[in-house]
Design an enzyme around this catalytic site. Sequence first.
Site, short mmCIF file in Angstrom:
data_model
loop_
_atom_site.label_atom_id
_atom_site.label_comp_id
_atom_site.label_asym_id
_atom_site.label_seq_id
_atom_site.Cartn_x
_atom_site.Cartn_y
_atom_site.Cartn_z
N SER A 22 0.75 -1.08 0.05
CA SER A 22 -0.15 0.18 -0.06
C SER A 22 1.03 1.21 -0.12
CB SER A 22 -0.85 0.13 1.25
OG SER A 22 -0.16 0.51 2.30
N ASP A 23 0.37 2.60 -0.26
CA ASP A 23 1.13 3.62 -0.10
C ASP A 23 1.07 3.88 1.50
OD1 ASP A 23 2.36 5.97 -0.61
OD2 ASP A 23 1.23 6.44 -2.20
N CYS A 24 1.97 4.90 1.54
CA CYS A 24 1.98 5.17 3.11
C CYS A 24 1.05 5.40 4.06
CB CYS A 24 3.53 5.75 3.37
SG CYS A 24 4.86 4.88 2.87
N ASP A 25 0.41 4.69 5.02
CA ASP A 25 -0.61 5.01 5.54
C ASP A 25 -2.01 5.06 4.84
OD1 ASP A 25 -0.27 5.06 8.05
OD2 ASP A 25 0.08 7.29 8.56
N SER A 26 -1.88 4.35 3.73
CA SER A 26 -3.30 4.27 2.87
C SER A 26 -4.33 3.52 3.78
CB SER A 26 -2.99 2.96 1.72
OG SER A 26 -2.50 3.85 0.60
#
Length: 661
Positions: free
Chosen positions: A295-299
Site C-alpha cells: 500500500s502507499d504509506c498510511d493508505s
Amino acid sequence: MAFQARLNSPLAPVILFIALSIAAADYSPRYACDTNKNPSLKNYVFCNTSLDIKTRVSDLLKQMTLQEKAGSIVSVADSIPRLGIPSYGWWSEALHGVSDTGPATWFNASVIPGATSFPQVILTAASFNESLFNTIGKVVSTEARAMYNMGVAGLTFWSPNVNIFRDPRWGRGQETPGEDPILTSKFGVAYVKGLQEREDHDKERLKVGACCKHYTAYDLDNWNNVNRFRFDAFVTKQDMEDSYNPPFKSCVLEGNVASVMCSYNQVNGKPTCADRELLEDVVRGEWKLNGYISSDCDSLRVMFEVQRWAKTPEQVAADALNAGLDLNCGDWLRKFTTLAVKKGLVKQPVVDRAVTNSFTTLMRLGFFDGHPSNQLYGYLGKKDVCTRAHQDLAREAARQGTVLLKNSFRSLPLRKTSIKSLAVIGPNANATRAMIGNYAGVPCKYTSPLNGLSRYVKTTYEQGCDVMCESTARFQHVKDAVGRADAVPMTNMKMRPDPTKGQPGQTYRFYIGRPVFPFGFGLSYSSYHYKLIKAPNLISIPSNQTHTHYSSTCNTIDAADSVCANLHFDLDIMVTNAGKMSGSHTVLLFSSPPMIYNAPKKELVDFKKVWLAPMKHSVVRFSVDICKRLRVVDEDGNHKVAMGQYVLEVGDIKHYISLKG
Ligand SMILES: *[C@@H]1O[C@H](CO)[C@@H](O)[C@H](O)[C@H]1NC(C)=O
Ligand SMILES: *[C@@H]1O[C@H](CO)[C@@H](O)[C@H](O)[C@H]1NC(C)=O
Ligand SMILES: *[C@@H]1O[C@H](CO)[C@@H](O)[C@H](O)[C@H]1NC(C)=O
Ligand SMILES: *[C@@H]1O[C@H](CO)[C@@H](O)[C@H](O)[C@H]1NC(C)=O
Ligand SMILES: *[C@@H]1O[C@H](CO)[C@@H](O)[C@H](O)[C@H]1NC(C)=O
C-alpha cells in the site's frame, strides 16, 4: 576496506584501527539466519540455502504465530528473535539515485555521506535512450547494495513512479517518464531490470527489489480542495486499458518487477488498495506478479479515517488483505490483522499469502542467507558509491535528456574559444538544492550552473529576481482571474475530448488544441534527413470468423486472437546526418489508426536512438508487432486490431499501410 585510501598517511595505523573497530560494531547489514551468532538456526529449513525458496518460505511460515505474521507485513517489520529474524525496514526509495526519503535508508558523514544523484526522471526519459535507462538502474542498484552492506539501506526500493503525466498541474510530473504510455513503459521496464537483474542471470534472485507505483489512475495530489486522499477517480475501462494501466502491465509482464504499490485514491468508488479486481484479478491473476503488493504509506488509515471506507479498523485490514494486499506501509496490519482473523473477516490462508509474497521477495534478495559478504554482491562497499564513473553517467544522462527548444540566432552551442566572459543571470543560476528535485538523496557533490560554467570561462553573476513568491498580497487577484477563466477540472480523468463539455482531451494523444511544443519536439545542432527504405503497403490478416467483429466504420479482430501471434512487419528508414556536427538523434515512429472507438489521433509506436557523424547515414529498423503496437481499445477495454488504413509517420515521412482481413 572503506578507509584504504588513507593508508598512505602517517596516521594510517591509528585510523585503520579506529575504522576497524567501528566497522565491527556498526557497519553491519541486517540479515536473518546468522548461524555464527546462533548455530541452532542451522537446523531450520528456512535458513538452508541449498533448498529452493518456496520450500524455505513455507517452512518459515510454519514457525510463525499469527501476530508475528501481522507484524511482518508492515513498513517496519517486527524482529522475531527466537527465529533469528531482525526487524526489517521495507520502505526505501531510489527514483533517481539512492534516496533517504524512506526511513530504511540514510546518509551519514562517517559511513556513506552521499550517493550519485541522477537527473529527475522526466529529463532522463526525454533522452529516449533505453540503454541509458537500464544503465542508470544498474548503477543505482550497485550503490544501494553497497549501502545495504554498510548497514545504511534496505533491499526493497519503492521506485519507479510510472503514473501517466496526464495534467501539467499535478506538480509531480517530474517524477514520471511523462505522458506517453509507450515511453513510460519502456522507461519502467529498463529501469526495473537495471535495479533488479543480477550479473549471474539468476532470475529467481534479485539485486534489489523495485516497485512500480502508484497503481492506478493516480495523478492528482491537491487541486481545488480535492486531495489525493479524498479523490475518487472516475475512469472508463477504455482509458484504463489504453492509458493508465499499460506501464504497470509492462512493469510486471516484461520487467518482472518485485512489487506494485496501490495508490491513495479511489477508482470508481473503491480505494485501489481494497479493490480485488484491480489487485488480485489483474495484477496477480492476469499479469502474474511474482512479488508483493504494497500500500502507499498510511493508505489503510486514510481508508478508515478519511475515506470512511468501513465501520471498523479490522474491516479495513480484512478488505485490503482480501483484495490482494500483501504489505502495508504504516502499521495498520500489525494492529488489526489478528482481530480481523478472530472475527472471521479474513481467513488465515489469506494472511499466509501476504506473508509468503513478502518474505519470498526478501528471500530472493538473500536476506535469509546469512551474512551478505558470502553472497554475489557482498564485495560492494563504500568505494562503490559516488565513483567517478557513476558521476560521469549522471552528467551524461543530463546531457542526453536536455532538450533544446529554441536557438535564436543560432547562438548555441557556445564556443569555448571565442567566448571570453559570460554573464550568468537568473534566480536559479547558483542554485544547488533547488535543482536536485524531490525523492533525492544527498548527492556526492553539488555543481550549480554558475559553478559549471565558471570552470570554462570568466563569469559574472546576477540573480535578477527572486525565486520565491514571498508575498501573498496578489493571490486574491490570481484566484479571481482563475475563477473567471474556463481552465478544465483536474478531476476529470477522461482522456478523450468531449467538445460538448468543453473537454479538449488530455495528453498529446487526445488533446485537440494547439500545443506549445508537440510531443517529441527538440532541436539539434545538426540536421537529419529521413528516407523510407522498406515498409509494406498492405498486410492481410488471416481472419478468424469467430473473432472478427463487423461494424459500419471498420471491422476489427481481437488482439488476443491466435492469428495475432507473430504478426510483424518491418519498417526501415535511412537516417542521414546532413549537418556539420556529429550527434545523437531520436527517431520516433507514430501511428494514426482508423477512426474507431475514439482512438488517439496519433500515438507513439516505437523509438530508436542513433549516433551519427556528419554526412554519415544509418538504416533504422522498426519491427512492429501489429497486435501489440497498432491495437486500439474498445469501450469495454478489449484490445482490437482495426482493419483499414493506418498512417505511419517518421519525421516528415508519411506511410500508408492497410490491414485487410
Ligand atoms: C540442507 O538441505 C540439504 C538438501 O536437502 C540437505 O542435504 C542438508 O542436510 C540440509 N542442511 C541442514 C543443515 O539441515
Ligand atoms: C553515523 O553512523 C555511525 C554508525 O552507525 C554512528 O556511530 C555515528 O554516530 C553516526 N554519525 C552521525 C553524525 O549520525
Ligand atoms: C545511450 O546511452 C548510452 C549510455 O548508457 C550511451 O553509451 C549511448 O551512446 C547512448 N546512445 C546514443 C545513440 O546516444
Ligand atoms: C554560489 O553559492 C555558493 C554556495 O552554494 C556560495 O558559496 C557562492 O558564493 C555563490 N556564488 C555567488 C557568485 O553568489
Ligand atoms: C479461431 O478461433 C477459434 C475460437 O477461439 C479457435 O479455436 C481457432 O483456433 C481459431 N483459428 C485460427 C486459425 O486462429
